[in-house]
Design a protein around this motif. Sequence first.
Motif, mmCIF file in Angstrom:
data_model
loop_
_atom_site.group_PDB
_atom_site.id
_atom_site.type_symbol
_atom_site.label_atom_id
_atom_site.label_comp_id
_atom_site.label_asym_id
_atom_site.label_seq_id
_atom_site.Cartn_x
_atom_site.Cartn_y
_atom_site.Cartn_z
ATOM 1 N N PHE A 73 0.867 -1.181 0.000
ATOM 2 C CA PHE A 73 0.000 0.000 0.000
ATOM 3 C C PHE A 73 0.904 1.232 0.000
ATOM 4 O O PHE A 73 2.095 1.135 0.341
ATOM 5 C CB PHE A 73 -0.947 0.021 1.207
ATOM 6 C CG PHE A 73 -0.249 0.178 2.553
ATOM 7 C CD1 PHE A 73 -0.115 1.423 3.149
ATOM 8 C CD2 PHE A 73 0.256 -0.939 3.224
ATOM 9 C CE1 PHE A 73 0.510 1.560 4.377
ATOM 10 C CE2 PHE A 73 0.892 -0.816 4.449
ATOM 11 C CZ PHE A 73 1.019 0.435 5.035
ATOM 12 N N ARG A 74 0.350 2.378 -0.380
ATOM 13 C CA ARG A 74 1.167 3.579 -0.498
ATOM 14 C C ARG A 74 1.284 4.275 0.861
ATOM 15 O O ARG A 74 0.538 5.183 1.190
ATOM 16 C CB ARG A 74 0.596 4.517 -1.569
ATOM 17 C CG ARG A 74 0.737 3.967 -2.991
ATOM 18 C CD ARG A 74 0.494 5.051 -4.033
ATOM 19 N NE ARG A 74 1.433 6.148 -3.966
ATOM 20 C CZ ARG A 74 2.682 6.124 -4.443
ATOM 21 N NH1 ARG A 74 3.151 5.029 -5.032
ATOM 22 N NH2 ARG A 74 3.465 7.173 -4.335
ATOM 23 N N ILE A 75 2.274 3.803 1.612
ATOM 24 C CA ILE A 75 2.485 4.404 2.925
ATOM 25 C C ILE A 75 2.915 5.860 2.793
ATOM 26 O O ILE A 75 2.659 6.675 3.677
ATOM 27 C CB ILE A 75 3.528 3.602 3.739
ATOM 28 C CG1 ILE A 75 3.512 4.055 5.212
ATOM 29 C CG2 ILE A 75 4.921 3.709 3.122
ATOM 30 C CD1 ILE A 75 4.349 3.179 6.130
ATOM 31 N N THR A 76 3.525 6.219 1.646
ATOM 32 C CA THR A 76 3.938 7.610 1.455
ATOM 33 C C THR A 76 2.735 8.553 1.456
ATOM 34 O O THR A 76 2.829 9.670 1.969
ATOM 35 C CB THR A 76 4.709 7.767 0.135
ATOM 36 O OG1 THR A 76 3.966 7.147 -0.925
ATOM 37 C CG2 THR A 76 6.082 7.127 0.223
ATOM 38 N N ASP A 77 1.600 8.126 0.899
ATOM 39 C CA ASP A 77 0.409 8.975 0.901
ATOM 40 C C ASP A 77 -0.013 9.299 2.331
ATOM 41 O O ASP A 77 -0.430 10.429 2.634
ATOM 42 C CB ASP A 77 -0.753 8.300 0.164
ATOM 43 C CG ASP A 77 -0.504 8.170 -1.336
ATOM 44 O OD1 ASP A 77 0.448 8.809 -1.833
ATOM 45 O OD2 ASP A 77 -1.248 7.420 -1.993
ATOM 46 N N LEU A 78 0.097 8.305 3.219
ATOM 47 C CA LEU A 78 -0.306 8.502 4.610
ATOM 48 C C LEU A 78 0.735 9.305 5.386
ATOM 49 O O LEU A 78 0.389 10.130 6.229
ATOM 50 C CB LEU A 78 -0.534 7.142 5.273
ATOM 51 C CG LEU A 78 -1.580 6.254 4.598
ATOM 52 C CD1 LEU A 78 -1.660 4.902 5.283
ATOM 53 C CD2 LEU A 78 -2.943 6.931 4.619
#
Length: 278
Positions: A25-30
């Motif tokens: 999952f895109r942890i960077t978005d969070l």
Amino acid sequence: MGKSLYDENSLAKDLFEQANGILGFRITDLMFAGTDDDLKQTKVTQPAVFLHSVILALTQGDAFRPDMTAGHSLGEFSALVAARALSFEDGLTLVSKRAQAMQKACEKTPSTMAAIIGLADEQAEQICAEITDEVVVCANYNCPGQIVISGTLAGVDAACEKMKAAGAKRALKLKVGGAFHSPLMEPARAELAEAIESTHFNQPVCPVYQNVDARPQTDPDAIRRNLIAQLTSPVRWTQTVRNMAADGATHFTELGPGNVLQGLIKKIESAVAVDGLQ
């Protein structure tokens, strides 16, 4: 959290994108735009802190040549990657599995932690030992006069009352999901042990001072054993910093979000220099 690193450093961007793929999952978005609730998710919090710390180290290039490393709890995984004992990929994978295993253990037994201010370590240990009908132990030796206890809800409540009666200035319940670094983490330790046993560890480029015994390690097998024991054992941060200073450390640099460790280090060894990279 880490956004400027991502925007300004091509290696950091590559590592963050690699992390998105590893985690699924895109942890960077969070990390860059998530809410507090987003960041408090177990699957997010630990990998996010790990990524920020490790990517800061890996993007320093030749300027990052530590004589020794250490990390507080989760930070021990960052310290092992920084010292090249673990690869970036393996470190992140283990941190993700650790977070998930800890969450399962928390859900199994309602439990908590509390910070005790102004009481000697020995007094706190004695009070915990006197409570025999519930689980409560000393979990984090943060600095002189600051210790964290961990256990069942009733065990921590009972210990807090006894510690205040014994002269503690404060006994503050923490907003955490469970009793980390206590026997209640045994299910997580057992689950994580399997993953650690199957992970390759290198000999680090410098000694890594581990939480379990506060001693420097360079042997991959010993590092592995200590890392497995970490979840159910106390974080001996006070002893770690003292041992590092005794072994010649005069300048500590904290890498990652916040400056909590810098404050603790100054309370443990006031003569050393401290700074940080965020």
